[in-house]
Scaffold this motif. Structure first.
Motif, PDB file in Angstrom:
ATOM      1  N   TYR A 148      12.333 -76.398  -4.295  1.00  0.00           N
ATOM      2  CA  TYR A 148      11.857 -76.170  -2.924  1.00  0.00           C
ATOM      3  C   TYR A 148      11.771 -74.666  -2.649  1.00  0.00           C
ATOM      4  O   TYR A 148      10.811 -74.172  -2.048  1.00  0.00           O
ATOM      5  CB  TYR A 148      12.757 -76.845  -1.879  1.00  0.00           C
ATOM      6  CG  TYR A 148      12.324 -76.490  -0.489  1.00  0.00           C
ATOM      7  CD1 TYR A 148      11.247 -77.152   0.102  1.00  0.00           C
ATOM      8  CD2 TYR A 148      12.927 -75.441   0.208  1.00  0.00           C
ATOM      9  CE1 TYR A 148      10.787 -76.787   1.358  1.00  0.00           C
ATOM     10  CE2 TYR A 148      12.465 -75.074   1.466  1.00  0.00           C
ATOM     11  CZ  TYR A 148      11.401 -75.743   2.031  1.00  0.00           C
ATOM     12  OH  TYR A 148      10.936 -75.367   3.263  1.00  0.00           O
ATOM     13  N   ASN A 149      12.777 -73.927  -3.103  1.00  0.00           N
ATOM     14  CA  ASN A 149      12.777 -72.481  -2.867  1.00  0.00           C
ATOM     15  C   ASN A 149      11.562 -71.812  -3.494  1.00  0.00           C
ATOM     16  O   ASN A 149      11.080 -70.802  -3.016  1.00  0.00           O
ATOM     17  CB  ASN A 149      14.068 -71.855  -3.401  1.00  0.00           C
ATOM     18  CG  ASN A 149      15.253 -72.274  -2.559  1.00  0.00           C
ATOM     19  OD1 ASN A 149      15.086 -72.628  -1.385  1.00  0.00           O
ATOM     20  ND2 ASN A 149      16.440 -72.264  -3.146  1.00  0.00           N
ATOM     21  N   ARG A 152       8.242 -74.368  -1.419  1.00  0.00           N
ATOM     22  CA  ARG A 152       8.255 -74.509   0.053  1.00  0.00           C
ATOM     23  C   ARG A 152       7.387 -75.665   0.546  1.00  0.00           C
ATOM     24  O   ARG A 152       6.628 -75.503   1.513  1.00  0.00           O
ATOM     25  CB  ARG A 152       7.804 -73.202   0.723  1.00  0.00           C
ATOM     26  CG  ARG A 152       8.599 -72.005   0.319  1.00  0.00           C
ATOM     27  CD  ARG A 152       9.741 -71.770   1.259  1.00  0.00           C
ATOM     28  NE  ARG A 152      10.820 -71.064   0.580  1.00  0.00           N
ATOM     29  CZ  ARG A 152      12.012 -70.855   1.073  1.00  0.00           C
ATOM     30  NH1 ARG A 152      12.315 -71.296   2.271  1.00  0.00           N
ATOM     31  NH2 ARG A 152      12.942 -70.219   0.399  1.00  0.00           N
ATOM     32  N   THR A 209       9.500 -81.532   4.382  1.00  0.00           N
ATOM     33  CA  THR A 209       9.325 -80.489   5.399  1.00  0.00           C
ATOM     34  C   THR A 209       9.200 -81.198   6.761  1.00  0.00           C
ATOM     35  O   THR A 209       8.729 -82.342   6.834  1.00  0.00           O
ATOM     36  CB  THR A 209       8.078 -79.635   5.085  1.00  0.00           C
ATOM     37  OG1 THR A 209       6.963 -80.507   4.869  1.00  0.00           O
ATOM     38  CG2 THR A 209       8.298 -78.773   3.856  1.00  0.00           C
TER      39      THR A 209
END
Ligand code: UTP
Length: 275
Positions: A148-149, A152, A209
């Motif tokens: 995810y980092n 995103r 998200t």
């Protein structure tokens, strides 16, 4: 850093009736630990220390599990039996638990939307605790948090399954970016084996998200009349915002009896430590 993890635990667990008539499926133990605790430990290891439980009627035992049992603590304090409480004490020390009830079981998508009030406007993990994931090294959620980092965007965990089993899963199609990482173009919930775009099946670990909440609100009920998370993810995928990740580790489908027995044998032989 992702701090919250959602646990939809409101389902009926019909495949385990009559065991699940008055006991939550998520409290079924794999040897000596309830399924949901394995999931919570995985989330905490990934730094997601706020565990948001979407519960339902008949699920009070889960809330009690993540609280102190005062009588029990008193009773075994200072005895050799304290060691049996070590793992849950550790979880209670590190984790914070919040809860909301899903009043009608209208599907996984609906359960996630019910959790919005606990998650707010930030990315979050999702664990379906009937998928038990075990690793020698980093847990699956930790692996996904790293990804995810980098990207995103929402991430789904996938696994290759035999073609004849694809009808039990959501299945993805997408472009392979590098080893085990795909940008998702298409997702299909429970496809016929001959129409499935691949045999890469989505399992019960996600990073989402927060725009997913508005998308779910706009998503009409799909397969089985339920609001499907896969349909909402498909909308994100069309914008190029969903990655699929072939995780490292083993996964057991503990929502089915054969998977549950397999997991029990595996944990008993490889993980459980007898006195
Ligand atoms: P499943 O369909 O595998 O769980 O949902 P189930 O309905 O409890 O099991 P069976 O098929 O009747 O045996 C996947 C996950 O989504 C949650 C379930 O608790 C499970 O963890 N879920 C599903 C909800 O929280 N709410 C729902 O409305 C549906």
């Amino acid at each position: 850093m992702i701090k919250k993890c959602l646990f939809p635990v409101a389902g009926y667990g019909t495949r385990f009736l009559p065991a699940t008539k008055s006991m939550p499926k998520e409290m079924l133990p794999i040897v000596n630990k309830p399924l949901v605790q394995y999931g919570v430990e995985e989330a905490i290891e990934a730094g997601m220390t706020t565990c948001a439980l979407v519960t339902g009627r008949g699920k009070r035992a889960i809330a009690d599990h993540f609280d102190i049992s005062f009588e029990l603590e008193q009773q075994i304090s200072g005895t050799g039996k304290e060691k049996y409480l070590e793992s849950i004490r550790d979880v209670l020390e590190k984790g914070v638990f919040t809860m909301v009830r899903q009043r009608e079981m209208l599907g996984l998508g609906h359960a996630i939307l019910t959790g919005e009030v606990l998650v707010g406007n930030e990315p979050f993990g999702v664990v379906l605790s009937d998928d038990l994931c075990l690793n020698d090294g980093m847990g699956v959620l930790s692996q996904m948090a790293e990804l995810y980092n980098q990207f995103r965007c929402s991430i789904v965990a996938i696994q290759e399954v035999p073609r004849e089993d694809v009808h039990k899963y959501g299945v993805i199609a997408g472009e392979s970016l590098k080893d085990g990482i795909f940008r998702v173009d298409e997702m299909v919930e429970k496809p016929d084996p001959d129409k499935a775009p691949s045999n890469l099946a989505i399992i019960g670990r996600y990073i989402l998200t927060p725009d997913i909440f508005d998308i779910i609100r706009e998503t009409p009920p799909g397969a089985n009349g339920e609001v499907q998370l896969t349909d909402a993810l498909q909308t994100q995928a069309r914008k190029g915002c969903v990655m699929a990740y072939q995780f490292k580790g083993r996964r057991f489908d503990c929502g089915s009896v054969p998977g549950f027995v397999e997991a029990t044998n595996f944990v008993y032989e490889n993980i459980y430590q007898q006195d």
